[in-house]
Design a protein around this motif. Structure first.
Motif, mmCIF file in Angstrom:
data_model
loop_
_atom_site.group_PDB
_atom_site.id
_atom_site.type_symbol
_atom_site.label_atom_id
_atom_site.label_comp_id
_atom_site.label_asym_id
_atom_site.label_seq_id
_atom_site.Cartn_x
_atom_site.Cartn_y
_atom_site.Cartn_z
ATOM 1 N N SER A 164 0.829 -1.204 0.000
ATOM 2 C CA SER A 164 0.000 0.000 0.000
ATOM 3 C C SER A 164 0.861 1.251 0.000
ATOM 4 C CB SER A 164 -0.930 0.002 1.221
ATOM 5 O OG SER A 164 -0.188 -0.037 2.433
ATOM 6 N N GLY A 165 1.977 1.206 0.745
ATOM 7 C CA GLY A 165 2.855 2.368 0.807
ATOM 8 C C GLY A 165 3.481 2.694 -0.531
ATOM 9 N N TYR A 166 3.940 1.655 -1.246
ATOM 10 C CA TYR A 166 4.581 1.915 -2.534
ATOM 11 C C TYR A 166 3.556 2.366 -3.570
ATOM 12 C CZ TYR A 166 7.845 1.675 -6.380
ATOM 13 O OH TYR A 166 8.628 2.019 -7.438
ATOM 14 N N TRP A 167 2.355 1.808 -3.510
ATOM 15 C CA TRP A 167 1.305 2.242 -4.434
ATOM 16 C C TRP A 167 0.986 3.719 -4.211
ATOM 17 C CZ3 TRP A 167 -0.974 1.508 -8.807
ATOM 18 C CH2 TRP A 167 -2.194 2.140 -9.075
ATOM 19 N N ASN A 168 0.852 4.115 -2.965
ATOM 20 C CA ASN A 168 0.573 5.518 -2.651
ATOM 21 C C ASN A 168 1.722 6.417 -3.099
ATOM 22 O OD1 ASN A 168 -1.890 4.862 -1.474
ATOM 23 N ND2 ASN A 168 -0.999 4.633 0.578
ATOM 24 N N TYR A 169 2.946 5.891 -2.952
ATOM 25 C CA TYR A 169 4.127 6.635 -3.407
ATOM 26 C C TYR A 169 4.085 6.860 -4.909
ATOM 27 C CZ TYR A 169 8.863 6.954 -5.310
ATOM 28 O OH TYR A 169 9.952 7.303 -6.059
ATOM 29 N N LEU A 170 3.758 5.808 -5.681
ATOM 30 C CA LEU A 170 3.685 5.930 -7.136
ATOM 31 C C LEU A 170 2.627 6.943 -7.558
ATOM 32 C CD1 LEU A 170 4.010 2.359 -8.735
ATOM 33 C CD2 LEU A 170 5.588 4.271 -8.906
ATOM 34 N N VAL A 171 1.464 6.849 -6.955
ATOM 35 C CA VAL A 171 0.386 7.780 -7.285
ATOM 36 C C VAL A 171 0.808 9.208 -6.978
ATOM 37 C CG1 VAL A 171 -1.963 8.498 -6.694
ATOM 38 C CG2 VAL A 171 -1.418 6.065 -6.948
ATOM 39 N N SER A 172 1.460 9.402 -5.836
ATOM 40 C CA SER A 172 1.925 10.727 -5.458
ATOM 41 C C SER A 172 2.985 11.241 -6.418
ATOM 42 C CB SER A 172 2.479 10.693 -4.029
ATOM 43 O OG SER A 172 3.004 11.950 -3.653
ATOM 44 N N GLU A 173 3.915 10.355 -6.834
ATOM 45 C CA GLU A 173 4.966 10.736 -7.773
ATOM 46 C C GLU A 173 4.381 11.249 -9.086
ATOM 47 O OE1 GLU A 173 8.887 9.722 -8.177
ATOM 48 O OE2 GLU A 173 8.434 10.937 -6.430
ATOM 49 N N ILE A 174 3.385 10.551 -9.587
ATOM 50 C CA ILE A 174 2.820 10.870 -10.891
ATOM 51 C C ILE A 174 1.908 12.096 -10.830
ATOM 52 C CG2 ILE A 174 1.312 10.002 -12.741
ATOM 53 C CD1 ILE A 174 2.351 7.183 -12.035
ATOM 54 N N THR A 175 1.166 12.247 -9.756
ATOM 55 C CA THR A 175 0.179 13.327 -9.666
ATOM 56 C C THR A 175 0.721 14.609 -9.042
ATOM 57 O OG1 THR A 175 -0.620 12.448 -7.542
ATOM 58 C CG2 THR A 175 -1.749 11.712 -9.560
ATOM 59 N N ASN A 176 1.919 14.543 -8.436
ATOM 60 C CA ASN A 176 2.480 15.725 -7.772
ATOM 61 C C ASN A 176 3.921 15.965 -8.227
ATOM 62 O OD1 ASN A 176 0.279 16.377 -5.694
ATOM 63 N ND2 ASN A 176 0.688 14.197 -5.297
ATOM 64 N N PRO A 177 4.103 16.525 -9.426
ATOM 65 C CA PRO A 177 5.457 16.807 -9.919
ATOM 66 C C PRO A 177 6.214 17.733 -8.958
ATOM 67 C CG PRO A 177 3.832 17.075 -11.661
ATOM 68 C CD PRO A 177 3.065 16.934 -10.378
ATOM 69 N N SER A 178 7.498 17.434 -8.749
ATOM 70 C CA SER A 178 8.337 18.293 -7.913
ATOM 71 C C SER A 178 9.796 18.105 -8.330
ATOM 72 C CB SER A 178 8.159 17.938 -6.431
ATOM 73 O OG SER A 178 8.742 16.676 -6.148
#
Length: 292
Positions: free
Chosen positions: A13-27
């Motif tokens: 669950s943590g890595y999935w949330n990380y991937l979603v955050s990476e893709i939807t929140n450019p930084s």
């Protein structure tokens, strides 16, 4: 046992949330977009100033390598690597606990300037990777896995990512203990990692670069093409030019080999004509009994 099951569940669950955050929140510290950006940059250089001008832009194996990027850096972590690594770290710490050891850190570097922490981490990690890479060529069963990377028949930036997923486990497992003993845990590791990815892109790219005198320090396309040479010289029966980011280790330990321009050499390995050309075939290949 329940503790480890929870670690696996939380890792998924943590890595999935990380991937979603990476893709939807450019930084500026976003691995996903840095990987895409660096890949497009080096791909553009291959198109504008190609070394092998007759090689197609969409070279042989390009789409297979593109899938390896997706699998090795995202899907594999989601499917299992993140969970396995987290469980492995916990098991290792529990093992140390049996001997009353609660802190593996032997050298404290947190008080050093950030730039020196990065430099120390970079050199140690690269030297470990150089040694592991030599092992992948010299140890028979490891070579069966590493053949996946050497099955590339036309070089391009994405060839860097064609490797068997179990190589990740070998590299990271061997790296973990020495880096942990030095107490590394800084967020700026992102800088070191992305620099290594960028140099790796360039090493495999269809580019005619060697950085001049700096080529004795940094690996480069003119040097790395010889690492993929199908024909090995008598003095290097297991291969040469094992450096990932740095070439200095090869020059220090006598494994450097750049006899002439390698632009048109045949790359691969002995009897690679029968090696699988599909992702699934390459993944299961090392587990099959090989003919001697």
């Amino acid at each position: 046992m329940e503790k480890y099951v929870d670690i696996i569940r939380n890792s998924f669950s943590g890595y999935w949330n990380y991937l979603v955050s990476e893709i939807t929140n450019p930084s500026w510290t976003n691995y996903f977009y840095w990987l895409i950006g660096l890949s497009l940059l080096v791909f553009a250089l291959e198109i504008i100033i190609p070394w092998r001008k007759k090689q197609p832009v969409i070279r042989k194996g390009f789409w297979l390598d593109a899938f390896y990027i997706l699998f090795n850096f995202f899907l594999f972590s989601l499917i299992g690597y993140n969970a396995l690594s987290n469980v492995g770290v916990e098991l290792f710490n529990d093992f140390l606990g049996l001997f009353g050891i609660t802190n593996l850190v032997a050298i404290e570097v947190q008080e050093f300037p950030v730039w020196s922490q990065l430099l120390i981490m970079f050199f140690i990690a690269d030297f470990i990777q150089w040694n592991v890479h030599r092992m992948l060529h010299r140890v028979t069963w490891m070579w069966q896995f590493h053949k996946v990377h050497h099955s590339v028949k036309e070089m391009g930036f994405a060839a860097q990512f064609r490797f068997h997923f179990l190589e990740t486990i070998v590299y990271k497992s061997i790296q973990y203990i020495p880096l942990a003993m030095i107490g590394f845990g800084i967020e700026q590791f992102f800088v070191v990692h992305m620099f290594a990815v960028f140099v790796g892109h360039l090493n495999h790219a269809n580019l005619d670069w060697n950085y001049g005198k700096l080529g004795y320090i940094f690996n480069n396309p003119r040097m790395h093409i010889w690492h993929h040479s199908k024909k090995l010289p008598d003095e290097h029966p297991y291969g040469m030019n094992f450096g990932l980011t740095l070439s200095i280790w090869d020059y220090i330990f006598g494994t450097a080999y750049v006899p002439k321009s390698g632009r048109d050499i045949d790359i691969g390995f002995h009897n690679d004509d029968d090696f699988p050309r599909t992702f699934s075939g390459q993944i299961v290949y090392p587990f099959k009994k090989q003919e001697k």
